[in-house]
Design a protein around this motif. Structure first.
Motif, PDB file in Angstrom:
ATOM      1  N   MET A   1      -2.745  96.846  22.980  1.00 61.96           N
ATOM      2  CA  MET A   1      -1.289  96.736  22.890  1.00 61.96           C
ATOM      3  C   MET A   1      -0.823  97.173  21.510  1.00 61.96           C
ATOM      4  N   GLU A   2       0.131  98.087  21.484  1.00 61.80           N
ATOM      5  CA  GLU A   2       0.665  98.596  20.212  1.00 61.80           C
ATOM      6  C   GLU A   2       1.914  97.786  19.841  1.00 61.80           C
ATOM      7  N   ILE A   3       1.860  97.158  18.687  1.00 62.79           N
ATOM      8  CA  ILE A   3       2.937  96.245  18.278  1.00 62.79           C
ATOM      9  C   ILE A   3       3.513  96.697  16.936  1.00 62.79           C
ATOM     10  N   LEU A   4       4.835  96.715  16.863  1.00 61.12           N
ATOM     11  CA  LEU A   4       5.527  97.030  15.616  1.00 61.12           C
ATOM     12  C   LEU A   4       6.302  95.795  15.165  1.00 61.12           C
ATOM     13  N   VAL A   5       6.130  95.430  13.905  1.00 62.26           N
ATOM     14  CA  VAL A   5       6.845  94.282  13.343  1.00 62.26           C
ATOM     15  C   VAL A   5       7.835  94.775  12.293  1.00 62.26           C
ATOM     16  N   LEU A   6       9.107  94.433  12.497  1.00 61.04           N
ATOM     17  CA  LEU A   6      10.152  94.762  11.529  1.00 61.04           C
ATOM     18  C   LEU A   6      10.168  93.656  10.481  1.00 61.04           C
ATOM     19  N   VAL A  41       4.974  88.396  12.285  1.00 66.94           N
ATOM     20  CA  VAL A  41       3.676  88.987  11.932  1.00 66.94           C
ATOM     21  C   VAL A  41       2.553  88.173  12.560  1.00 66.94           C
ATOM     22  N   GLU A  42       2.627  86.855  12.403  1.00 61.47           N
ATOM     23  CA  GLU A  42       1.574  85.984  12.957  1.00 61.47           C
ATOM     24  C   GLU A  42       1.474  86.144  14.475  1.00 61.47           C
ATOM     25  N   GLU A  43       2.622  86.207  15.149  1.00 58.18           N
ATOM     26  CA  GLU A  43       2.577  86.329  16.611  1.00 58.18           C
ATOM     27  C   GLU A  43       1.974  87.667  17.023  1.00 58.18           C
ATOM     28  N   ALA A  44       2.299  88.719  16.275  1.00 57.86           N
ATOM     29  CA  ALA A  44       1.720  90.034  16.572  1.00 57.86           C
ATOM     30  C   ALA A  44       0.198  89.997  16.436  1.00 57.86           C
ATOM     31  N   LEU A  45      -0.288  89.325  15.394  1.00 57.71           N
ATOM     32  CA  LEU A  45      -1.743  89.242  15.192  1.00 57.71           C
ATOM     33  C   LEU A  45      -2.407  88.453  16.313  1.00 57.71           C
ATOM     34  N   LYS A  46      -1.761  87.378  16.750  1.00 53.20           N
ATOM     35  CA  LYS A  46      -2.329  86.574  17.846  1.00 53.20           C
ATOM     36  C   LYS A  46      -2.391  87.383  19.145  1.00 53.20           C
ATOM     37  N   ILE A  47      -1.347  88.156  19.406  1.00 57.50           N
ATOM     38  CA  ILE A  47      -1.327  88.973  20.629  1.00 57.50           C
ATOM     39  C   ILE A  47      -2.405  90.056  20.554  1.00 57.50           C
ATOM     40  N   ARG A  48      -2.557  90.674  19.379  1.00 60.57           N
ATOM     41  CA  ARG A  48      -3.611  91.691  19.219  1.00 60.57           C
ATOM     42  C   ARG A  48      -4.987  91.075  19.424  1.00 60.57           C
ATOM     43  N   ALA A  50      -5.738  88.693  21.304  1.00 60.22           N
ATOM     44  CA  ALA A  50      -5.929  88.377  22.728  1.00 60.22           C
ATOM     45  C   ALA A  50      -6.031  89.619  23.605  1.00 60.22           C
ATOM     46  N   HIS A  51      -5.311  90.677  23.217  1.00 63.18           N
ATOM     47  CA  HIS A  51      -5.201  91.845  24.099  1.00 63.18           C
ATOM     48  C   HIS A  51      -5.720  93.144  23.482  1.00 63.18           C
ATOM     49  N   GLY A  52      -6.078  93.109  22.189  1.00 62.31           N
ATOM     50  CA  GLY A  52      -6.499  94.345  21.527  1.00 62.31           C
ATOM     51  C   GLY A  52      -5.301  95.152  21.062  1.00 62.31           C
ATOM     52  N   GLY A  53      -5.575  96.322  20.479  1.00 54.67           N
ATOM     53  CA  GLY A  53      -4.495  97.197  20.017  1.00 54.67           C
ATOM     54  C   GLY A  53      -4.339  97.175  18.513  1.00 54.67           C
ATOM     55  N   THR A  54      -3.151  97.549  18.036  1.00 54.84           N
ATOM     56  CA  THR A  54      -2.893  97.599  16.598  1.00 54.84           C
ATOM     57  C   THR A  54      -1.548  96.958  16.275  1.00 54.84           C
ATOM     58  N   VAL A  55      -1.447  96.498  15.032  1.00 50.84           N
ATOM     59  CA  VAL A  55      -0.202  95.914  14.528  1.00 50.84           C
ATOM     60  C   VAL A  55       0.268  96.754  13.338  1.00 50.84           C
ATOM     61  N   THR A  56       1.457  97.303  13.454  1.00 50.15           N
ATOM     62  CA  THR A  56       2.065  98.065  12.361  1.00 50.15           C
ATOM     63  C   THR A  56       3.264  97.293  11.833  1.00 50.15           C
ATOM     64  N   VAL A  57       3.357  97.206  10.517  1.00 52.56           N
ATOM     65  CA  VAL A  57       4.520  96.540   9.909  1.00 52.56           C
ATOM     66  C   VAL A  57       5.344  97.594   9.187  1.00 52.56           C
ATOM     67  N   ILE A  58       6.662  97.450   9.244  1.00 51.74           N
ATOM     68  CA  ILE A  58       7.555  98.420   8.628  1.00 51.74           C
ATOM     69  C   ILE A  58       8.695  97.686   7.939  1.00 51.74           C
ATOM     70  N   ALA A 140      12.667  83.356  19.884  1.00 49.91           N
ATOM     71  CA  ALA A 140      11.529  82.944  20.701  1.00 49.91           C
ATOM     72  C   ALA A 140      10.813  81.741  20.086  1.00 49.91           C
ATOM     73  N   LEU A 141      10.584  80.723  20.902  1.00 49.75           N
ATOM     74  CA  LEU A 141       9.802  79.559  20.499  1.00 49.75           C
ATOM     75  C   LEU A 141       8.390  79.620  21.064  1.00 49.75           C
ATOM     76  N   LYS A 142       8.223  80.421  22.123  1.00 49.84           N
ATOM     77  CA  LYS A 142       6.915  80.615  22.751  1.00 49.84           C
ATOM     78  C   LYS A 142       6.927  81.981  23.409  1.00 49.84           C
ATOM     79  N   LEU A 143       5.826  82.702  23.294  1.00 44.21           N
ATOM     80  CA  LEU A 143       5.768  84.061  23.835  1.00 44.21           C
ATOM     81  C   LEU A 143       4.451  84.275  24.560  1.00 44.21           C
ATOM     82  N   GLU A 144       4.551  84.724  25.813  1.00 44.76           N
ATOM     83  CA  GLU A 144       3.360  85.022  26.609  1.00 44.76           C
ATOM     84  C   GLU A 144       3.485  86.452  27.116  1.00 44.76           C
TER      85      GLU A 144
END
Length: 251
Positions: A1-6, A41-48, A50-58, A140-144
């Protein structure tokens, strides 16, 4: 999963804000990742994880924004991008810069903080979602995440609302979503060696003027005088009544 964090860099919430010559002085102030963005940022890392992929921050900002991006890298983000803004950039301009960079890239999920602790505007991330034509869910208080959808438990002014959206989507983080991790020593050392890509508005072909203007900046005056009462609860109550009667003259 490709995730971008603003990500936005803000004053440390414990920092003393001063104004000089009509501008907020930040020369000697500790700047940090906006706390709500740190949840993202923390949620992006947790999702990665669990599901793989990369986290990009901008982030959009001057040279000092690299400090915030390196902390995100030290937490575990894979890549970082900084965009130098034009002078007097407001939320409209910042959102256009972020959207211009993200447009055409294949991110499954965009995350950001629900609001920034400096301006409290809470509009940049939602503007980005609108510019990219993707759904967004705030606070978001919880994300699945599963099967190409995201189920979000969101804060609805004290109540909880459950929303399911198809990905890609942009979701903003509310306090309580998670507990951000501290960067490890190996993570800090690794982050120092990573390159931060830096671009300008011209590189992105973005030529926009701000929609708002700051007409004045001034130091707020403190009119309220706080007083701490000591002693037992009974003594404090007696003193409070005495003050309300003798000083405030409301009883």
């Amino acid at each position: 999963m490709e995730i971008l964090v603003l990500l936005k860099q803000t004053f440390d919430t414990e920092a003393k804000v001063t104004v000089k010559d009509g501008r907020v002085v930040d020369d000697d102030v500790t700047l940090v990742i906006n706390p709500y963005d740190e949840y993202a940022v923390e949620e992006a890392l947790k999702i990665r994880e669990a599901h793989g992929g990369t986290v990009t921050v901008i982030s959009v900002g001057g040279d000092r924004v690299d400090e915030a991006l390196r902390r995100a890298l030290a937490m575990g983000a894979d890549e970082a991008v900084a965009i130098t803004p034009p002078e007097n950039a407001d939320e409209f301009v910042v959102a256009n810069l972020l959207a211009a960079w993200a447009k055409g890239k294949s991110f499954d999920l965009l995350l950001a903080g629900n609001v920034s602790v400096d301006t409290g505007a809470g509009q940049t991330a939602l503007r980005v979602a609108e510019l990219l034509g993707m759904p967004h869910v705030a606070a978001a208080l919880k994300l699945e995440v599963a099967g190409g959808t995201a189920t979000v438990h969101r804060d609805a002014e004290g109540d909880t609302e459950v929303v399911t959206v198809s990905l890609p989507a942009l979701i903003t983080a509310q306090q309580g979503l998670n507990e951000p991790r501290y960067p490890s020593v190996p993570g800090i050392m690794k982050a120092k060696r990573k390159q931060i890509a830096r671009l300008t508005a011209a590189d992105l072909g973005v030529d926009v003027a701000p929609k708002t203007a700051i007409t004045s900046v001034y130091q707020a005056t403190q009119n309220r005088r706080n007083r701490m009462l000591g002693g037992t609860a009974e003594e404090q109550a007696r003193e409070l009544v005495n003050l309300l009667r003798s000083e405030a003259k409301v009883v």
